[in-house]
Design a protein around this motif. Sequence first.
Motif, PDB file in Angstrom:
ATOM      1  N   GLY A 206       6.397   3.978  -9.823  1.00  5.31           N
ATOM      2  CA  GLY A 206       5.424   2.984 -10.287  1.00  5.31           C
ATOM      3  C   GLY A 206       4.238   2.856  -9.351  1.00  5.31           C
ATOM      4  O   GLY A 206       3.678   1.762  -9.195  1.00  5.31           O
ATOM      5  N   ILE A 207       3.817   3.953  -8.755  1.00 12.54           N
ATOM      6  CA  ILE A 207       2.672   3.928  -7.844  1.00 12.54           C
ATOM      7  C   ILE A 207       1.391   3.881  -8.671  1.00 12.54           C
ATOM      8  O   ILE A 207       1.218   4.649  -9.618  1.00 12.54           O
ATOM      9  CB  ILE A 207       2.662   5.183  -6.939  1.00 12.54           C
ATOM     10  CG1 ILE A 207       3.950   5.237  -6.099  1.00 12.54           C
ATOM     11  CG2 ILE A 207       1.441   5.190  -6.027  1.00 12.54           C
ATOM     12  CD1 ILE A 207       4.136   6.539  -5.346  1.00 12.54           C
ATOM     13  N   GLU A 208       0.495   2.990  -8.327  1.00  9.90           N
ATOM     14  CA  GLU A 208      -0.777   2.891  -9.039  1.00  9.90           C
ATOM     15  C   GLU A 208      -1.894   3.627  -8.306  1.00  9.90           C
ATOM     16  O   GLU A 208      -2.781   4.211  -8.933  1.00  9.90           O
ATOM     17  CB  GLU A 208      -1.162   1.423  -9.214  1.00  9.90           C
ATOM     18  CG  GLU A 208      -0.170   0.639 -10.072  1.00  9.90           C
ATOM     19  CD  GLU A 208      -0.519  -0.838 -10.171  1.00  9.90           C
ATOM     20  OE1 GLU A 208      -1.524  -1.251  -9.529  1.00  9.90           O
ATOM     21  OE2 GLU A 208       0.204  -1.562 -10.862  1.00  9.90           O
ATOM     22  N   ARG A 209      -1.835   3.585  -6.971  1.00  9.53           N
ATOM     23  CA  ARG A 209      -2.903   4.178  -6.181  1.00  9.53           C
ATOM     24  C   ARG A 209      -2.323   4.618  -4.833  1.00  9.53           C
ATOM     25  O   ARG A 209      -1.477   3.934  -4.267  1.00  9.53           O
ATOM     26  CB  ARG A 209      -4.021   3.162  -5.966  1.00  9.53           C
ATOM     27  CG  ARG A 209      -5.305   3.707  -5.342  1.00  9.53           C
ATOM     28  CD  ARG A 209      -6.396   2.641  -5.367  1.00  9.53           C
ATOM     29  NE  ARG A 209      -6.718   2.241  -6.718  1.00  9.53           N
ATOM     30  CZ  ARG A 209      -7.579   2.882  -7.512  1.00  9.53           C
ATOM     31  NH1 ARG A 209      -8.207   3.962  -7.075  1.00  9.53           N
ATOM     32  NH2 ARG A 209      -7.829   2.442  -8.730  1.00  9.53           N
ATOM     33  N   MET A 210      -2.781   5.775  -4.347  1.00  8.26           N
ATOM     34  CA  MET A 210      -2.259   6.302  -3.081  1.00  8.26           C
ATOM     35  C   MET A 210      -3.421   6.781  -2.219  1.00  8.26           C
ATOM     36  O   MET A 210      -4.300   7.505  -2.688  1.00  8.26           O
ATOM     37  CB  MET A 210      -1.286   7.448  -3.340  1.00  8.26           C
ATOM     38  CG  MET A 210      -0.722   8.101  -2.083  1.00  8.26           C
ATOM     39  SD  MET A 210       0.498   9.396  -2.455  1.00  8.26           S
ATOM     40  CE  MET A 210       1.917   8.377  -2.891  1.00  8.26           C
ATOM     41  N   LEU A 211      -3.371   6.391  -0.944  1.00  6.61           N
ATOM     42  CA  LEU A 211      -4.378   6.839   0.018  1.00  6.61           C
ATOM     43  C   LEU A 211      -3.834   8.025   0.801  1.00  6.61           C
ATOM     44  O   LEU A 211      -2.716   7.955   1.325  1.00  6.61           O
ATOM     45  CB  LEU A 211      -4.727   5.714   0.991  1.00  6.61           C
ATOM     46  CG  LEU A 211      -5.355   4.457   0.386  1.00  6.61           C
ATOM     47  CD1 LEU A 211      -5.447   3.362   1.442  1.00  6.61           C
ATOM     48  CD2 LEU A 211      -6.730   4.773  -0.167  1.00  6.61           C
ATOM     49  N   PRO A 212      -4.580   9.121   0.903  1.00  9.47           N
ATOM     50  CA  PRO A 212      -4.119  10.255   1.714  1.00  9.47           C
ATOM     51  C   PRO A 212      -4.277   9.957   3.197  1.00  9.47           C
ATOM     52  O   PRO A 212      -5.170   9.224   3.611  1.00  9.47           O
ATOM     53  CB  PRO A 212      -5.032  11.394   1.266  1.00  9.47           C
ATOM     54  CG  PRO A 212      -6.285  10.721   0.814  1.00  9.47           C
ATOM     55  CD  PRO A 212      -5.874   9.388   0.242  1.00  9.47           C
ATOM     56  N   CYS A 213      -3.390  10.546   4.005  1.00  5.41           N
ATOM     57  CA  CYS A 213      -3.423  10.322   5.460  1.00  5.41           C
ATOM     58  C   CYS A 213      -3.146  11.634   6.165  1.00  5.41           C
ATOM     59  O   CYS A 213      -2.268  12.405   5.754  1.00  5.41           O
ATOM     60  CB  CYS A 213      -2.375   9.272   5.839  1.00  5.41           C
ATOM     61  SG  CYS A 213      -2.160   9.024   7.614  1.00  5.41           S
ATOM     62  N   ASP A 214      -3.869  11.899   7.246  1.00  9.84           N
ATOM     63  CA  ASP A 214      -3.671  13.126   8.020  1.00  9.84           C
ATOM     64  C   ASP A 214      -2.404  13.068   8.877  1.00  9.84           C
ATOM     65  O   ASP A 214      -1.830  14.093   9.205  1.00  9.84           O
ATOM     66  CB  ASP A 214      -4.872  13.383   8.935  1.00  9.84           C
ATOM     67  CG  ASP A 214      -6.115  13.795   8.155  1.00  9.84           C
ATOM     68  OD1 ASP A 214      -5.947  14.293   7.025  1.00  9.84           O
ATOM     69  OD2 ASP A 214      -7.226  13.613   8.669  1.00  9.84           O
TER      70      ASP A 214
ATOM     71  N   GLU B 248       0.837  -1.188   0.000  1.00  7.75           N
ATOM     72  CA  GLU B 248       0.000   0.000   0.000  1.00  7.75           C
ATOM     73  C   GLU B 248       0.876   1.242   0.000  1.00  7.75           C
ATOM     74  O   GLU B 248       1.975   1.235   0.546  1.00  7.75           O
ATOM     75  CB  GLU B 248      -0.934   0.028   1.221  1.00  7.75           C
ATOM     76  CG  GLU B 248      -0.218   0.088   2.561  1.00  7.75           C
ATOM     77  CD  GLU B 248      -1.188   0.178   3.737  1.00  7.75           C
ATOM     78  OE1 GLU B 248      -2.401   0.150   3.516  1.00  7.75           O
ATOM     79  OE2 GLU B 248      -0.706   0.299   4.877  1.00  7.75           O
ATOM     80  N   ALA B 249       0.378   2.285  -0.666  1.00  2.00           N
ATOM     81  CA  ALA B 249       1.085   3.566  -0.717  1.00  2.00           C
ATOM     82  C   ALA B 249       0.236   4.612  -0.009  1.00  2.00           C
ATOM     83  O   ALA B 249      -0.963   4.755  -0.285  1.00  2.00           O
ATOM     84  CB  ALA B 249       1.348   3.971  -2.165  1.00  2.00           C
ATOM     85  N   ILE B 250       0.883   5.333   0.915  1.00  4.77           N
ATOM     86  CA  ILE B 250       0.198   6.356   1.711  1.00  4.77           C
ATOM     87  C   ILE B 250       0.838   7.707   1.421  1.00  4.77           C
ATOM     88  O   ILE B 250       2.064   7.830   1.402  1.00  4.77           O
ATOM     89  CB  ILE B 250       0.309   6.044   3.219  1.00  4.77           C
ATOM     90  CG1 ILE B 250      -0.231   4.641   3.529  1.00  4.77           C
ATOM     91  CG2 ILE B 250      -0.408   7.109   4.034  1.00  4.77           C
ATOM     92  CD1 ILE B 250      -1.704   4.462   3.249  1.00  4.77           C
ATOM     93  N   GLY B 251      -0.002   8.718   1.226  1.00  4.89           N
ATOM     94  CA  GLY B 251       0.497  10.067   1.004  1.00  4.89           C
ATOM     95  C   GLY B 251       0.141  10.970   2.164  1.00  4.89           C
ATOM     96  O   GLY B 251      -0.998  10.978   2.637  1.00  4.89           O
ATOM     97  N   THR B 252       1.120  11.720   2.681  1.00  2.66           N
ATOM     98  CA  THR B 252       0.876  12.651   3.779  1.00  2.66           C
ATOM     99  C   THR B 252       1.181  14.062   3.297  1.00  2.66           C
ATOM    100  O   THR B 252       1.616  14.271   2.174  1.00  2.66           O
ATOM    101  CB  THR B 252       1.751  12.314   4.998  1.00  2.66           C
ATOM    102  OG1 THR B 252       3.125  12.593   4.676  1.00  2.66           O
ATOM    103  CG2 THR B 252       1.631  10.858   5.373  1.00  2.66           C
ATOM    104  N   SER B 253       0.971  15.030   4.126  1.00  5.26           N
ATOM    105  CA  SER B 253       1.243  16.446   3.894  1.00  5.26           C
ATOM    106  C   SER B 253       0.057  17.142   3.257  1.00  5.26           C
ATOM    107  O   SER B 253      -0.795  16.523   2.600  1.00  5.26           O
ATOM    108  CB  SER B 253       2.494  16.674   3.037  1.00  5.26           C
ATOM    109  OG  SER B 253       2.234  16.416   1.673  1.00  5.26           O
TER     110      SER B 253
END
Length: 514
Positions: A295-303, A222-227
Motif C-alpha cells: 500500500g505504498i503511495e509514494r517512495m523517495l529514492p536514497c543513495d 515515509e517510504a524510502i527506496g534504496t539500491s
Amino acid sequence: MEPQPLPQGITAPPNGDPAGHFAALDLGSNSFHLILARRLGQHIQVIDRLREMVRLGTGLRADGTITPEAQQRALETLRRFGDRLRDIPPQHIRAVGTYTLRRGFRAVDFLEQAGQVLGHPIEVISGQEEARLIYRGVSFTLGPPANRRLVFDIGGGSSEIVLGDGIHPICMESLHMGCITYSQRFFRDGRITAKRWQAAETAARLEFQPVAANFRAAGWHEAIGTSGSIRAVAAMVQTLRNTPDIDAAGLADLRDRLIRAGRVDRLNLPDLAAERQQVFAGGAVILSAAFAALGIERMLPCDGALREGLLDELAAGRRGRQDVCNHTAEALSQLYHADRGQASRVCTTALGFLDQLREQWALGQTPDIDALRWAAMLHEIGLAISHSGYHKHGHYLLANGDLAGFSRNTQTLVSLLVRFHRRKIIRREFNVLPPEQRLTALRLTIVLRLAVLLHRARGSEPAPPIQLTATTDGLHMDFPKKGLTLRPLMHADLLEEQALLERAGFALSFGETD
C-alpha cells in the motif's frame, strides 16, 4: 552523498593518514561496492566509491556452487578493490557477502580464495542482518526520521523490507526475490509482454503475502527506496513524468511503456546504463508489486544502503557492533527463559580461564573471544525445548535463527560452542569454519566445557581458584590444596571429561597443589 560538515574548530586529517580511514565492501549478487571514508572530528566523510557489475548471482547453481566464470569475475574485482585497502587498518575494514554467498553453501573454497585475494576476510550475513544494516545506512545518509520510516531495498537475489522508528528497526524481513533472479526467470531473452509482466508481479505478490499485513497494520510516515534498481526506476519515472519521486501512477506508466516497447532497450532512455538494462525489468516488476502489496503511495529514492550502514557501524568502533550482538543475545536469553544467574557464573569462569590462556595460546584480541561470552550466555537455551539433548536444541536455534549483528561465521561459531559444551566432541563438525579458525574454536569449546562442569551444582558458590597451563597437546588444571578432595562429584566429572576429551585428541590433566 555529500560530505558531512565539519564542526567549528575541527580540521581534517591529512589525506595520506590511513589511521582515520575506513572501508566498507558490499559483495552483492548484482554488483560489488566499495566505499572509502575518513573521520573528520565526530563526522565521517566519504572520499571515494567504486562499483563493478559482477553479476555473481548469474553464476549461482541449484546445488549451491558458483560457476567458474562468475568466480573469476568476482576475484578480478576483489583483486582491484584489495589494492585500495592496502594501507587501511584491518579493524577499519568490513566486507560482507549477501544473497548469492548465503545461498552458495558449497562455495567455501571460493570464499577463502576471495578473502586471500582481497587481503581481508569476507563475512556472509543473514537476510535480517542485511536489512538491519540497510536501515542503518539510510539513517546515516538521510538522518534519523522523526516518525516511522519504511525502507525497501531490491538486491540481485533478495529484497529487504524494514520498518523503523527513529534509528531503531522494529520489523525486518528478507524475501527471496531480486532483480537478477526475476529478470532471469521471467525476462531471460529480454522480451517484455503483458503476460510475462503479470506472471512476474503475481509471483512477487505471493512473496509479499506472508509479511505484508504486519507492515500495513503498523503504518509509516515515509517510504524510502534504496539500491540501484530503485534508483534506476526513479530516474526513468523522473524522465517520463518529471517528478522527483516514485508514485503508483508513475510505475503504471513505466510498466505500460515497457510492455508497448517489448524490450527495455527500445525505450530509448539515455539515462539507463546498458549494464542496468539486463536486470531493469526484474527490479521494476518487484517494485510495482511492493507498492501494491504494502500500500505504498509514494517512495523517495536514497543513495545510502548496506555499505553506508557498514561504514557507520565501523566508525562507531567495535563496541558499536558488540552492543547489537549483546542486545540480540540478551533477547534470546529472555525469549528462551535461560537461567541468567547460571549463565553469568559460567561466563565469568570461562572468561577468567581465557585470560589465563590468552598468551599461552597466542589468542591476542581475536573477536572469536566474544563468541565465548555469547555462547556462555546462551548455552542452556535448548532447555526451553527439552532437557534431553538440550545442547543440540540450542545449537539448532542458534544455527538457524536470524541473529542481528552476527555474521554467519560468528553465528556458526557460537552455535558450535553451544552444541559441544557437553557430551562428546565431533571434530569434523568444526570443518564448516575457515581452517585458520578451527583450532581456536576447539580451544574455546573446551574452556566453555570446563566452566560448565565447575558450575554443574548450580550454586552461588564461586568456582575454586584454578591455575590453567597449556601443554603441547592439551591443558593441565591445578586446584588448590583439597580443592578436589572435598569435591568428589566434581572430581568424578573431571575424570569423565578427561576421557571425552581424549577421544577428541585433546589431553586434560589435573591435580592439587601442595
